[in-house]
Design a protein around this motif. Structure first.
Motif, PDB file in Angstrom:
ATOM      1  N   SER A  76       0.818  -1.213   0.000  1.00 48.78           N
ATOM      2  CA  SER A  76       0.000   0.000   0.000  1.00 48.78           C
ATOM      3  C   SER A  76       0.851   1.263   0.000  1.00 48.78           C
ATOM      4  O   SER A  76       0.604   2.194  -0.775  1.00 48.78           O
ATOM      5  N   VAL A  77       1.860   1.304   0.879  1.00 51.41           N
ATOM      6  CA  VAL A  77       2.724   2.485   0.937  1.00 51.41           C
ATOM      7  C   VAL A  77       3.570   2.616  -0.341  1.00 51.41           C
ATOM      8  O   VAL A  77       3.659   3.705  -0.904  1.00 51.41           O
ATOM      9  N   PRO A  78       4.214   1.535  -0.833  1.00 54.50           N
ATOM     10  CA  PRO A  78       4.925   1.666  -2.108  1.00 54.50           C
ATOM     11  C   PRO A  78       4.036   2.135  -3.257  1.00 54.50           C
ATOM     12  O   PRO A  78       4.468   2.924  -4.104  1.00 54.50           O
ATOM     13  N   LEU A  79       2.802   1.645  -3.317  1.00 50.80           N
ATOM     14  CA  LEU A  79       1.888   2.112  -4.358  1.00 50.80           C
ATOM     15  C   LEU A  79       1.635   3.617  -4.222  1.00 50.80           C
ATOM     16  O   LEU A  79       1.599   4.356  -5.210  1.00 50.80           O
ATOM     17  N   ALA A  80       1.472   4.050  -2.967  1.00 49.92           N
ATOM     18  CA  ALA A  80       1.168   5.461  -2.724  1.00 49.92           C
ATOM     19  C   ALA A  80       2.376   6.354  -2.953  1.00 49.92           C
ATOM     20  O   ALA A  80       2.252   7.449  -3.521  1.00 49.92           O
ATOM     21  N   LEU A 130       5.067   4.656  -6.561  1.00 50.23           N
ATOM     22  CA  LEU A 130       4.368   4.800  -7.836  1.00 50.23           C
ATOM     23  C   LEU A 130       3.585   6.108  -7.912  1.00 50.23           C
ATOM     24  O   LEU A 130       2.895   6.361  -8.913  1.00 50.23           O
ATOM     25  N   ASP A 131       3.667   6.889  -6.850  1.00 52.68           N
ATOM     26  CA  ASP A 131       3.059   8.223  -6.813  1.00 52.68           C
ATOM     27  C   ASP A 131       1.541   8.178  -7.051  1.00 52.68           C
ATOM     28  O   ASP A 131       0.964   9.087  -7.659  1.00 52.68           O
ATOM     29  N   LEU A 132       0.895   7.123  -6.533  1.00 53.22           N
ATOM     30  CA  LEU A 132      -0.554   7.032  -6.665  1.00 53.22           C
ATOM     31  C   LEU A 132      -1.273   7.792  -5.562  1.00 53.22           C
ATOM     32  O   LEU A 132      -2.474   8.072  -5.684  1.00 53.22           O
ATOM     33  N   GLY A 133      -0.547   8.112  -4.477  1.00 46.66           N
ATOM     34  CA  GLY A 133      -1.197   8.714  -3.332  1.00 46.66           C
ATOM     35  C   GLY A 133      -2.035   7.682  -2.606  1.00 46.66           C
ATOM     36  O   GLY A 133      -2.231   6.553  -3.079  1.00 46.66           O
ATOM     37  N   LEU A 140      -5.564   2.812  -2.478  1.00 49.57           N
ATOM     38  CA  LEU A 140      -6.769   2.105  -2.031  1.00 49.57           C
ATOM     39  C   LEU A 140      -7.632   1.654  -3.212  1.00 49.57           C
ATOM     40  O   LEU A 140      -8.206   0.562  -3.195  1.00 49.57           O
ATOM     41  N   ALA A 141      -7.710   2.496  -4.250  1.00 48.63           N
ATOM     42  CA  ALA A 141      -8.549   2.163  -5.407  1.00 48.63           C
ATOM     43  C   ALA A 141      -7.970   1.016  -6.235  1.00 48.63           C
ATOM     44  O   ALA A 141      -8.713   0.324  -6.942  1.00 48.63           O
ATOM     45  N   PHE A 142      -6.669   0.789  -6.131  1.00 51.27           N
ATOM     46  CA  PHE A 142      -5.996  -0.251  -6.923  1.00 51.27           C
ATOM     47  C   PHE A 142      -6.660  -1.613  -6.760  1.00 51.27           C
ATOM     48  O   PHE A 142      -6.749  -2.395  -7.715  1.00 51.27           O
ATOM     49  N   TRP A 143      -7.162  -1.907  -5.564  1.00 56.20           N
ATOM     50  CA  TRP A 143      -7.672  -3.254  -5.273  1.00 56.20           C
ATOM     51  C   TRP A 143      -8.999  -3.552  -5.953  1.00 56.20           C
ATOM     52  O   TRP A 143      -9.435  -4.705  -5.996  1.00 56.20           O
TER      53      TRP A 143
END
Length: 388
Positions: A152-156, A159-162, A167-170
């Motif tokens: 979750s943190v690496p995605l945010a 990957l600069d998803l915030g 959260l929306a990725f799932w």
């Protein structure tokens, strides 16, 4: 592949994919709480409420899940639940605090419909694979809870998803589950049937209440600990990425417990001794957290992960083994996830409030030790060779 084999393949694949989605929307929140809190200006109590809210919806709407299953058929009802879950996951990242809370509540409703009905679905459609499918269900839940907590943190950040994109990725996995579940919509309605016996009133059964409170204790421990562990580790000097990684490692070790426990438990005449062993290991592991040494923390969290995986499987096995009729199984599943999650819902929120008042992370450990003792007490009776 014959028609029967193809049908069986899609059913098993569908159960696995549905199971994958039953924890990700909750487990992914804990590591992101510092980001959400900073962005939206949340207090610790309200941040804890983000995990408590879906539990409240679990508790409230699980009572309606058997009726939804009877009305739509179990297969269609599970599809409906995953649709609600996906809608909630998207909605909660589209705005401020109101949409965050509304979307979070919707995810809880979707999860509980699918969660309550998967157990009787397995018992009805795959009775000869009850142990294996219960193990796969619990393992997939634990595996993707671990994965979601860890990335979750690496995605945010990386990957600069915030936090919103993370959260929306799932929702991607929820759409995949819906696609694979489509063959279940074209089958005749799967109804819950009895075995010629009168369906029991689970609300008047002492055994049903013990199983329910046992599952409640297990849920309090899981949701409170996974929600606040990353923050506790950050307070002790770990980085957010390190805290998310160790939380993921802890839940990955839970896969061993969740996968192997059902096969072991089903072969036993009663499960009290196995439950006691898990409880004692819990006590040892939580006590080790008082020692703020890195390798001791790693060791304690590995043990806790193993126990959390095993205890989830124990709860699901109790629901199946302590009932004789399909309808009773569904009603016990609903009762367990209603009363049990009402108990669980208080955990993350109350600890968040205690942190606001006392700012003492040792309270989290004391909290876990107290509920471990209850886990042992209610588990010993729930494990007896009895039927509701």
């Amino acid at each position: 592949m014959s028609s029967a084999k193809r049908t069986g393949f899609f059913l098993v694949a569908g159960i696995i994919l549905v199971s994958i989605n039953l924890r990700t929307s909750i487990a992914s929140v804990g590591p992101l709480i510092p980001f959400i809190r900073e962005d939206l200006g949340l207090s610790n109590g309200l941040a804890g409420f983000l995990t408590t809210l879906p539990l409240l919806t679990f508790a409230t709407f699980s009572l309606f899940a058997p009726a939804i299953g009877r009305r739509l058929g179990v297969g269609r009802a599970i599809f409906f639940g995953i649709c609600l879950l996906a809608a909630g996951v998207v909605l909660r990242v589209l705005g401020g605090i109101p949409l965050l809370l509304i979307g979070t509540a919707l995810t809880g409703i979707g999860i509980v419909i699918a969660n309550v009905l998967l157990i009787p679905m397995i018992k009805i459609r795959l009775p000869d694979k009850l142990g294996l499918m219960t193990a796969l269900m619990a393992t997939m839940m634990s595996m993707f809870a671990a994965v979601s907590a860890g990335i979750s943190v690496p995605l945010a950040v990386d990957l600069d998803l915030g936090w919103r994109g993370s959260l929306a990725f799932w929702a991607v996995f929820m759409v995949l589950a819906l696609v694979v579940w489509i063959p279940q919509l074209t089958r005749p309605k799967v109804a819950m049937t009895g075995t010629g016996q009168v369906v029991k009133n689970v609300w008047t059964s002492k055994l049903a209440w013990f199983v329910t409170i046992f599952m409640g204790c297990q849920s309090v421990m899981y949701f409170t600990f996974t929600t606040w562990l990353p923050d506790m580790l950050i307070f002790r000097g770990w980085t957010p990425v390190e805290a998310g990684a160790i939380s993921s490692i802890m839940q990955l070790f839970g896969l061993l417990g969740s996968y192997f426990a059902p096969g072991i438990l089903i072969r036993q005449k009663q499960q009290s001794t196995s439950t006691l062993i898990v409880g004692v290991v819990y006590l040892l592991a939580f006590t080790m957290l008082f020692v703020e040494v890195e390798w001791v923390t790693y060791a304690s969290l590995i043990l806790i992960g193993l126990c959390m995986g095993a205890s989830l499987s124990i709860g699901y096995v109790f629901i199946s083994l302590r009932t004789a009729e399909d309808e009773t199984t569904a009603k016990l599943s609903a009762m367990v996830q209603s009363i049990g999650y009402y108990l669980a819902a208080a955990g993350p929120f109350l600890f968040g409030l205690s942190l606001d008042f006392f700012a003492n992370w040792d309270y989290l450990i004391y909290f876990m030790l107290f509920f471990t003792l209850q886990f042992i007490y209610f588990g010993l009776y729930s494990g007896k060779d009895l039927k509701v």
